[in-house]
Design a protein around this motif. Structure first.
Motif, PDB file in Angstrom:
ATOM      1  N   LYS B 153       0.749  -1.262   0.063  1.00 32.93           N
ATOM      2  CA  LYS B 153      -0.173  -0.348  -0.144  1.00 32.93           C
ATOM      3  C   LYS B 153       0.795   1.412   0.309  1.00 32.93           C
ATOM      4  CE  LYS B 153      -4.154  -1.835   1.983  1.00 32.93           C
ATOM      5  NZ  LYS B 153      -4.941  -2.305   3.066  1.00 32.93           N
ATOM      6  N   ILE B 154       2.017   0.834   1.324  1.00 33.37           N
ATOM      7  CA  ILE B 154       2.888   2.323   0.833  1.00 33.37           C
ATOM      8  C   ILE B 154       3.681   2.586  -0.931  1.00 33.37           C
ATOM      9  CG2 ILE B 154       5.302   3.512   1.831  1.00 33.37           C
ATOM     10  CD1 ILE B 154       4.059   2.615   4.718  1.00 33.37           C
ATOM     11  N   ALA B 157       1.535   3.876  -2.637  1.00 32.06           N
ATOM     12  CA  ALA B 157       1.062   5.716  -2.702  1.00 32.06           C
ATOM     13  C   ALA B 157       2.783   6.472  -3.000  1.00 32.06           C
ATOM     14  CB  ALA B 157       1.083   6.212  -0.909  1.00 32.06           C
ATOM     15  N   VAL B 158       3.967   5.310  -2.925  1.00 32.58           N
ATOM     16  CA  VAL B 158       4.512   6.039  -3.589  1.00 32.58           C
ATOM     17  C   VAL B 158       4.748   6.335  -5.869  1.00 32.58           C
ATOM     18  CG1 VAL B 158       7.188   6.038  -3.968  1.00 32.58           C
ATOM     19  CG2 VAL B 158       6.583   5.147  -2.002  1.00 32.58           C
TER      20      VAL B 158
END
Lengths: 178, 277
Positions: B153-154, B157-158
């Motif tokens: 998920k991170i 996001a990036v």
């Protein structure tokens, strides 16, 4: 607090806005230190979406900025930005601004909270990491940190509060039908 | 305007997976950050020059960045000297004066050596990060992060942030032109106060239009079932080759070597003043 889809997207868009402001909208003031608006936006996003989103926006936004400038990631300040986002996320009660509540007391709380957050990040975290990682002289990094911190705080307090006020006006209050 | 100047070429560096290059970059940054041993930092610089030669990236393509770095380093070095002209003496514990300037300012060998190390350290970290960015497709970046165990998920996001930077930039330009048409001046000609005020009239619409974007994108992702499962696959992910394993081994060895210098030197600094070769 879970990292739901809205928070993921808020992180991404927040980081993109942070990047844009840091990269293209800056006014140089001191040795390799610029006065910029991205921390106002970071404070705003952290206050609205919470500490995790704040932390990630600071981390991703600042790391991308450093890479795009081509000066390699200056980790001490990237971490300081992440700390700003994280701590700023704790200033306001979660979800309060999203419910359209942002009164005078909230504004005062945001300003005082931001002062503490920026004092900790630029007065303590960034210079200490600079000394630890890059072994730079203490005088220099503390002056750099304080100048950057003061500028960042002033913009966050003024612009961030105005953004929060504007945003809360656009939100529908939970009991608005009663 | 190209932000992340990915330059597609056919080189061995390009063929490495993004994850390998990310590990290499992180490992070398960490290694160069840990120690101030001049010999080790010189070794890392040599390594990045070799990498640069293999990557087929031309020096002319880095010109703007190199000029920028040089200016940055000059300012940084001057600032260090102005604030702490005796910092080197403090670190190395000896004092060999080279040139007396005035008052508390004197040039010492120790200070020169310390600032040389700061500068070299910088040159050890920057080119590696730069080569990573010039030779890795932006789309592969998210999958690389996920490979080194960053939660998807991170990582997503990036990659979403990188995807939306040009969009946000376009909105910024549109809003800025609309405001300029109304007489808002944000150029260098305006006074500082007028400039800050002008930028604010652009910032507010920009932030609020970004919030609309967040609603729209998160609804679209929700409709497609994003985040329902614990794992996901990546379109751009590639399998590791033997070169990848070789590079990862070298990266880990560098970190090991860096830690070793700490033990050998009995600290972070290699001191040629008290214990010559």
């Amino acid at each position: 607090m879970n990292f739901n889809i809205k928070r993921i997207v808020a992180t991404a868009i927040g980081a993109a806005v942070f990047f844009l402001l840091a990269r293209f909208v800056s006014i140089p003031i001191f040795a390799n230190t610029n006065l910029t608006l991205q921390y106002a936006v970071l404070g705003f996003f952290a206050a609205v979406f919470g500490p995790i989103v704040g932390l990630l926006i600071g981390l991703i936004g600042h790391a991308l900025t450093d890479l795009a400038f081509g000066w390699g990631i200056w980790w001490s300040w990237v971490i300081a930005s992440a700390v700003v986002g994280l701590l700023a996320g704790f200033i306001m009660k979660a979800g309060k601004v999203e419910d359209g509540i942002f009164g005078k007391i909230d504004a005062v709380r945001f300003v005082i909270g931001s002062l503490i957050v920026h004092a900790v990040s630029w007065g303590v975290v960034a210079p200490c990491l600079d000394i630890l990682i890059y072994a730079e002289p203490a005088d220099k990094v503390f002056v750099q940190g304080l100048i950057a911190g003061a500028g960042n705080f002033v913009f966050t307090a003024i612009v961030g509060t105005l953004l929060l006020l504007g945003y809360s006006k656009t939100r529908v209050k939970p009991e608005s039908l009663e | 305007m190209a932000l992340f100047g990915y330059i597609p070429r056919n080189s061995q560096v390009h063929r490495l997976t993004g994850a390998t290059k990310l590990i290499f970059t992180l490992a070398l940054s960490i290694a160069a950050m840990i120690t101030f041993d001049t010999r080790f930092i010189a070794f890392v610089i040599a390594l990045s020059i070799i990498l640069f030669a293999i990557s087929k990236v031309r020096l002319s393509e880095l010109k703007a960045v190199l000029v920028f770095i040089t200016i940055f380093l000059v300012i940084n070095n001057v600032a260090i000297f102005l604030f702490a002209p005796e910092h080197g003496v403090m670190i190395y514990g000896t004092r060999h004066e080279l040139l007396r300037i005035s008052g508390r300012y004197a040039l010492t060998y120790e200070q020169l050596f310390y600032q040389l190390n700061v500068t070299l350290k910088y040159f050890a970290i920057v080119p590696v990060a730069l080569i990573f960015f010039l030779t890795t497709e932006p789309g592969e970046f998210a999958s690389s992060l996920n490979t080194i165990k960053v939660h998807y998920k991170i990582a997503f996001a990036v990659s979403l942030a990188m995807r939306y930077i040009p969009d946000v930039q376009r909105s910024f330009r549109e809003i800025s032109q609309a405001q300029q048409a109304r007489g808002v001046d944000i150029s260098k000609k305006a006074s500082l106060k007028a400039r800050v005020g002008g930028i604010l009239t652009i910032l507010f619409p920009l932030v609020f239009s970004s919030l609309d974007k967040i609603e729209m994108i998160s609804n679209a992702m929700e409709l497609r079932g994003f985040g329902r499962l614990k794992r996901r696959t990546w379109y751009s992910a590639r399998a590791f080759s033997k070169w990848d394993f070789a590079v990862i081994t070298v990266s880990l060895l560098c970190v090991g070597l860096s830690v070793l210098t700490l033990i050998v030197n009995g600290g972070r600094f290699y001191n040629p003043f008290t214990n010559p070769f």
